[in-house]
Design a protein around this motif. Structure first.
Motif, short mmCIF file in Angstrom:
data_model
loop_
_atom_site.label_atom_id
_atom_site.label_comp_id
_atom_site.label_asym_id
_atom_site.label_seq_id
_atom_site.Cartn_x
_atom_site.Cartn_y
_atom_site.Cartn_z
N LEU A 39 35.36 -28.80 21.40
CA LEU A 39 35.04 -30.03 20.69
C LEU A 39 34.90 -31.23 21.63
CD1 LEU A 39 37.29 -29.65 17.52
CD2 LEU A 39 34.79 -29.48 17.66
N ASP A 40 35.75 -31.33 22.64
CA ASP A 40 35.66 -32.45 23.57
C ASP A 40 34.31 -32.44 24.30
OD1 ASP A 40 36.83 -34.71 25.06
OD2 ASP A 40 36.67 -33.32 26.76
N SER A 41 33.87 -31.29 24.72
CA SER A 41 32.56 -31.18 25.39
C SER A 41 31.44 -31.58 24.45
CB SER A 41 32.34 -29.76 25.90
OG SER A 41 33.26 -29.43 26.91
N ALA A 42 31.50 -31.10 23.22
CA ALA A 42 30.46 -31.42 22.24
C ALA A 42 30.39 -32.93 22.00
CB ALA A 42 30.70 -30.68 20.94
N ARG A 43 31.53 -33.56 21.89
CA ARG A 43 31.55 -35.02 21.68
C ARG A 43 30.91 -35.76 22.84
NH1 ARG A 43 37.10 -33.84 19.91
NH2 ARG A 43 37.02 -33.62 17.66
N ARG A 44 31.14 -35.29 24.05
CA ARG A 44 30.52 -35.92 25.23
C ARG A 44 29.00 -35.75 25.20
NH1 ARG A 44 34.33 -36.54 29.89
NH2 ARG A 44 36.37 -36.16 28.97
N LEU A 46 27.15 -35.58 22.60
CA LEU A 46 26.57 -36.44 21.56
C LEU A 46 26.15 -37.80 22.09
CD1 LEU A 46 28.88 -35.65 18.52
CD2 LEU A 46 26.52 -34.91 18.89
N ARG A 47 26.73 -38.22 23.19
CA ARG A 47 26.37 -39.52 23.79
C ARG A 47 24.95 -39.53 24.35
NH1 ARG A 47 31.85 -39.83 27.27
NH2 ARG A 47 33.28 -39.73 25.51
N GLY A 69 32.78 -26.47 19.65
CA GLY A 69 31.78 -27.53 19.72
C GLY A 69 30.39 -27.10 19.29
N LEU A 72 29.88 -28.21 15.76
CA LEU A 72 29.75 -29.66 15.69
C LEU A 72 28.35 -30.10 16.12
CD1 LEU A 72 30.96 -32.52 15.32
CD2 LEU A 72 31.68 -32.38 17.72
N LEU A 73 27.84 -29.52 17.18
CA LEU A 73 26.50 -29.89 17.65
C LEU A 73 25.44 -29.50 16.63
CD1 LEU A 73 26.84 -29.13 21.44
CD2 LEU A 73 26.81 -31.36 20.31
N PHE A 76 24.90 -32.17 14.22
CA PHE A 76 24.16 -33.31 14.76
C PHE A 76 22.78 -32.91 15.26
CE2 PHE A 76 28.39 -34.99 14.63
CZ PHE A 76 28.20 -36.33 14.33
#
Length: 129
Positions: A39-44, A46-47, A69, A72-73, A76
């Motif tokens: 999840l942390d990688s996916a959030r990064r 998203l930027r 992640g 999650l991706l 998005f």
């Protein structure tokens, strides 16, 4: 630490060992990372959303944390996949590109034709179609 952008048969590829190196200068690219698909990688990611993101599955881990992640991706609208931890070194994007074998992917990557057992280079050729 690898952070290198280059053209591979008409596809803009960004190799990043660690996702901390993503910057605003990167656009319209395929990300090949040495990072896990958590999840942390996916959030990064998203930027600076890529056309496709490829990660390491990090052995998948407890509660599928190493690939969480990918879902999650998908939410998005970013196709994403992960390679087998035994096919490419964690933290080594160049090794992921050269030796990575896909083990997991999200629905959007599947729609692009990504399959378990594909090499990362095979996945990139599917983008050319």
């Amino acid at each position: 630490m690898t952070s290198r952008a280059f053209d591979l048969e008409g596809i803009s590829v960004l190799l990043l060992d660690a996702l901390d190196d993503m910057s605003a200068e990167h656009s319209d690219f395929v990300l090949v990372s040495g990072a896990h698909a958590g999840l942390d990688s996916a959030r990064r990611v998203l930027r600076r959303p890529p056309q496709l993101a490829v990660f390491n599955d990090a052995g998948v881990g407890k509660d599928r944390a190493g690939i969480a992640g990918l879902e999650l991706l998908d939410a998005f609208h970013i196709p994403a996949a992960a390679v087998d931890v035994n096919s490419a070194r964690i933290g080594d994007a160049a090794d992921t590109l050269e030796n990575g074998v896909i083990t997991h992917y999200n629905k959007l990557a599947q729609a692009l034709g990504v399959e378990v057992g594909d090499s990362v280079r095979e996945v990139l050729t599917k983008l050319e179609r």
